[in-house]
Design a protein around this motif. Structure first.
Motif, PDB file in Angstrom:
ATOM      1  N   GLU A 166       0.821  -1.217   0.000  1.00 10.57           N
ATOM      2  CA  GLU A 166       0.000   0.000   0.000  1.00 10.57           C
ATOM      3  C   GLU A 166       0.852   1.263   0.000  1.00 10.57           C
ATOM      4  OE1 GLU A 166      -3.325   0.096  -0.343  1.00 10.57           O
ATOM      5  OE2 GLU A 166      -3.298  -2.077  -0.509  1.00 10.57           O
ATOM      6  N   GLU A 227      -9.073  -9.668   5.568  1.00  5.48           N
ATOM      7  CA  GLU A 227      -9.048  -9.486   4.122  1.00  5.48           C
ATOM      8  C   GLU A 227      -9.537 -10.725   3.387  1.00  5.48           C
ATOM      9  OE1 GLU A 227      -5.484  -7.063   2.778  1.00  5.48           O
ATOM     10  OE2 GLU A 227      -4.714  -7.899   4.635  1.00  5.48           O
ATOM     11  N   GLU A 356     -13.664   5.556   6.770  1.00  9.92           N
ATOM     12  CA  GLU A 356     -13.481   4.349   5.955  1.00  9.92           C
ATOM     13  C   GLU A 356     -13.248   3.122   6.828  1.00  9.92           C
ATOM     14  OE1 GLU A 356     -10.102   4.656   3.273  1.00  9.92           O
ATOM     15  OE2 GLU A 356      -9.971   2.474   3.237  1.00  9.92           O
TER      16      GLU A 356
HETATM   17  O1  4AD Z   1      -7.704   0.845   2.392  1.00  6.42           O
HETATM   18  P1  4AD Z   1      -6.563  -0.008   2.884  1.00  6.42           P
HETATM   19  O2  4AD Z   1      -5.215   0.614   2.897  1.00  6.42           O
HETATM   20  O3  4AD Z   1      -6.599  -1.302   1.960  1.00  6.42           O
HETATM   21  C1  4AD Z   1      -5.658  -2.293   1.905  1.00  6.42           C
HETATM   22  O4  4AD Z   1      -4.719  -2.428   2.625  1.00  6.42           O
HETATM   23  C2  4AD Z   1      -5.976  -3.356   0.875  1.00  6.42           C
HETATM   24  N1  4AD Z   1      -4.732  -4.040   0.504  1.00  6.42           N
HETATM   25  C3  4AD Z   1      -6.987  -4.300   1.471  1.00  6.42           C
HETATM   26  C4  4AD Z   1      -7.436  -5.354   0.478  1.00  6.42           C
HETATM   27  O5  4AD Z   1      -7.963  -5.001  -0.560  1.00  6.42           O
HETATM   28  N2  4AD Z   1      -7.230  -6.609   0.816  1.00  6.42           N
HETATM   29  O6  4AD Z   1      -6.892  -0.517   4.361  1.00  6.42           O
HETATM   30  C5  4AD Z   1      -8.049  -1.270   4.612  1.00  6.42           C
HETATM   31  C6  4AD Z   1      -8.723  -0.787   5.874  1.00  6.42           C
HETATM   32  C7  4AD Z   1      -9.240   0.634   5.824  1.00  6.42           C
HETATM   33  O7  4AD Z   1     -10.480   0.716   5.184  1.00  6.42           O
HETATM   34  C8  4AD Z   1      -9.331   0.984   7.301  1.00  6.42           C
HETATM   35  O8  4AD Z   1     -10.511   0.438   7.850  1.00  6.42           O
HETATM   36  C9  4AD Z   1      -8.167   0.237   7.890  1.00  6.42           C
HETATM   37  O9  4AD Z   1      -7.817  -0.794   6.975  1.00  6.42           O
HETATM   38  N3  4AD Z   1      -7.007   1.115   8.099  1.00  6.42           N
HETATM   39  C10 4AD Z   1      -6.586   1.548   9.304  1.00  6.42           C
HETATM   40  N4  4AD Z   1      -7.061   1.340  10.539  1.00  6.42           N
HETATM   41  C11 4AD Z   1      -6.400   1.908  11.580  1.00  6.42           C
HETATM   42  N5  4AD Z   1      -5.294   2.652  11.444  1.00  6.42           N
HETATM   43  C12 4AD Z   1      -4.767   2.887  10.211  1.00  6.42           C
HETATM   44  N6  4AD Z   1      -3.642   3.596  10.108  1.00  6.42           N
HETATM   45  C13 4AD Z   1      -5.423   2.323   9.078  1.00  6.42           C
HETATM   46  N7  4AD Z   1      -5.186   2.322   7.740  1.00  6.42           N
HETATM   47  C14 4AD Z   1      -6.156   1.587   7.171  1.00  6.42           C
END
Ligand code: 4AD
Ligand code: MG
Length: 433
Positions: A166, A227, A356
Motif C-alpha cells: 500500500e 481481508e 473508511e
Molecule cells: O484501504 P486499505 O489501505 O486497503 C488495503 O490495505 C488493501 N490491501 C486491502 C485489500 O484489498 N485486501 O486498508 C483497509 C482498511 C481501511 O479501510 C481501514 O478500515 C483500515 O484498513 N485502516 C486503518 N485502521 C487503523 N489505522 C490505520 N492507520 C489504518 N489504515 C487503514
C-alpha cells in the motif's frame, strides 16, 4: 459453594455463590457497607451489615479499590440494583489488599487521556474498557464465523515482506539477516491473491503495520485487518460481500453484546438499521455532493476524514463509494474498461463520522498491464516476480477487500478515538506499555 461469574448470577437467585473478583468501589454508611465487585463479566453491588455479619464487615471496612477478593454471598433479586441482583455478603477472603500508602492509580473520577494511556494495563479494568474489549472479541468472532460459514478458507499471510503493498511511504523497515531490508506487512492482500488461486475463496486476518505520520482519532500504526479474496469475482461481487459481512458483524454484536453496548452508552437503534443493501454512490457523485456542501474539492482529489464525514452523514447505514480515480489508488487495481482513469475500487464509509472501514477492489489480472503499473510506481520487479507469476499461470479476474477491525469496533462502540478499542494501542507517539 458454586463459583459463578457475575453475568450469570441471575441463574442463582436465592442461592449462595462465590465470586472471584476485585473490589471496584466501596460506599460506607455507618454500620452498613455497600461494596461493588467486578469480575470481568460485570459488576454487582453487595451489602454487608455489621450487626448480622461482623466478620465480613471487618474484612471489608476500609478495603482499598481494586484489592482482589473472593466473595461468598446470597444472590438476592433487587429491582433497584443495577443488573437486578444484589449480593448479601457472607464471607470475604482478601487475596491481595492494596496498601493505603500505594493506592490504585486510577480513581473513579475523570482522568486525562495521556494518563489513562500511560496506565493502559490498568485502565482496561474499568467496566467501560472491559465492555469495549468484549465487543471487539465479538466483532472478531462474527467476522470469522461469517467467512468460515460461507466457504472462505483462512490462509495466513506473512508479517515480514520484501516489498510494499500500500505505497512506499508508510513502511516499517527491519534488517533481515543477509537478505537485506524487509518490511512489516501493510496488508496480506498480495499473498492471499496466491492462496485464492489455490483455494478459490480465502481470507487472512492479522495485524498489519503502517508507519502513518497521521495523528488522528482514526489512525494506529499497528492494527488488525480481515481481508477476503475471491477468484472469479468482480467489483460488484466483492461490494455485496462487504455489505453482508458488515451487517452480519453489527447484528451479531447487537444480539450477543447488549449489556456491553449499554455499558458504553451506544444508541442501539442506530445499529439495528445496518442491513443490506447499503447505499452506493460513485466517486463522481461524491465529488458533486461535496462541492454542493461547500467543500473545496475537485475530481482527482483523495478524501480525508472531513470529506468522508460529510458523505457518510447523509445515510443511516454505511455508504459504499466506488470507482475512485486510478491515480489516487493502489498499483494493483483493475482499471474500468470504459474509463481507464477510474479504478474498479470501493471504500465503505461508516455512518456517524467513523470514516473508511473497508477498502477494496478488483485486481489487475493481465500480466502486461500489471508489469507496467509496477514500473510506473517504481516498485521492485524482482520482489514482485512471484506476484506476476499469478498473471502468467491461469490468471482470472479476482477481487477482495480489507476490513479495518479497530475502525469497525470504534464505530460499533461509538468511541471518539480508535485507541480505546485495541488492548494496547500503537500510535505515532506511543509504544508504552
Ligand atoms: O484501504 P486499505 O489501505 O486497503 C488495503 O490495505 C488493501 N490491501 C486491502 C485489500 O484489498 N485486501 O486498508 C483497509 C482498511 C481501511 O479501510 C481501514 O478500515 C483500515 O484498513 N485502516 C486503518 N485502521 C487503523 N489505522 C490505520 N492507520 C489504518 N489504515 C487503514
Ligand atoms: Mg483505503
Amino acid at each position: 459453594m458454586p463459583v459463578v461469574t457475575i453475568d450469570s448470577v441471575g441463574q442463582f437467585a436465592g442461592q449462595t455463590v462465590t465470586i472471584n473478583g476485585w473490589l471496584y468501589n466501596l460506599r460506607e454508611a455507618g454500620k452498613l457497607l455497600f461494596p461493588i465487585f467486578r469480575d470481568g463479566t460485570g459488576t454487582i453491588q453487595g451489602v454487608v451489615s455489621a450487626k448480622e455479619n461482623s466478620g465480613a464487615f471487618e474484612a471489608l471496612k476500609g478495603l482499598t479499590q481494586e484489592s482482589s477478593c473472593i466473595v461468598t454471598g446470597r444472590v438476592n433479586p433487587d429491582a433497584r440494583a443495577p443488573g437486578g441482583f444484589e449480593l448479601h455478603v457472607e464471607t470475604i477472603d482478601v487475596v491481595q489488599r492494596i496498601p493505603d500508602s500505594d493506592p490504585y492509580p486510577i480513581q473513579l473520577k475523570e482522568h486525562g487521556p495521556d494518563f489513562l494511556l500511560e496506565n493502559r494495563h490498568l485502565w482496561m479494568r474499568t467496566p467501560r474498557q472491559a465492555a469495549i474489549l468484549r465487543i471487539r472479541a465479538q466483532v472478531v468472532h462474527a467476522t470469522r464465523n461469517y467467512l468460515d460459514a460461507h466457504g472462505y478458507v483462512l490462509t495466513d499471510a506473512p508479517m515480514f515482506t520484501p516489498a510494499a503493498c500500500e505505497g512506499t511511504s508508510t513502511l516499517f523497515e527491519v534488517d533481515y539477516f543477509d537478505e537485506g531490508k524487509a518490511y512489516l506487512t501493510q496488508s496480506g492482500q498480495l499473498y492471499i491473491e496466491a492462496t485464492a488461486a489455490s483455494l478459490g475463496r480465502v481470507y487472512c486476518f492479522g495485524p498489519v503495520f503502517r508507519a502513518e505520520k497521521s495523528k488522528t482519532r482514526r489512525h494506529l500504526t499497528e492494527f488488525w485487518m480481515c481481508e477476503p479474496e475471491v477468484a472469479y469475482a468482480g467489483l460488484e461481487d466483492i461490494m455485496v460481500l462487504g455489505e453482508h459481512l458488515v451487517s452480519h458483524i453489527v447484528q451479531d454484536v447487537v444480539a450477543h453484546r447488549a449489556r456491553e453496548l449499554e455499558v458504553v452508552g451506544r444508541d442501539v437503534s442506530k445499529l439495528a438499521a445496518v442491513c443490506p443493501p447499503f447505499p452506493r454512490i460513485s466517486y463522481d457523485e461524491a465529488i458533486a455532493v461535496l462541492q454542493k456542501s461547500g467543500k473545496d474539492v475537485k475530481w482527482g482529489d483523495d478524501f480525508g476524514g472531513d470529506e468522508e464525514t460529510v458523505l457518510s452523514s447523509q445515510y443511516d447505514r454505511p455508504v459504499i463509494v466506488h470507482h475512485y480515480p486510478a491515480a489516487i489508488k493502489a498499483f494493483y487495481m483493475q482499471p474500468d474498461a470504459e474509463r481507464p482513469d477510474r479504478a474498479l475500487s470501493f471504500d465503505m464509509l461508516a455512518p456517524e463520522g467513523y470514516g473508511e472501514i473497508i477498502g477494496g477492489s478488483q485486481r489487475i489480472h493481465d500480466y502486461n498491464l500489471l508489469l507496467e503499473r509496477i514500473r510506473q510506481h517504481g516498485l521492485s520487479e524482482k520482489a514482485f516476480q512471484w506476484y506476476l507469476d499469478l498473471r502468467r499461470y491461469g490468471s482470472v479476474p479476482h477481487s477482495g477487500f480489507g476490513l479495518g477491525i479497530e475502525r469497525t469496533v470504534a464505530w460499533i462502540c461509538g468511541t471518539t478515538h480508535i485507541r480505546e478499542v485495541i488492548p494496547f494501542p500503537r500510535m505515532l507517539y506511543r509504544i508504552y506499555p
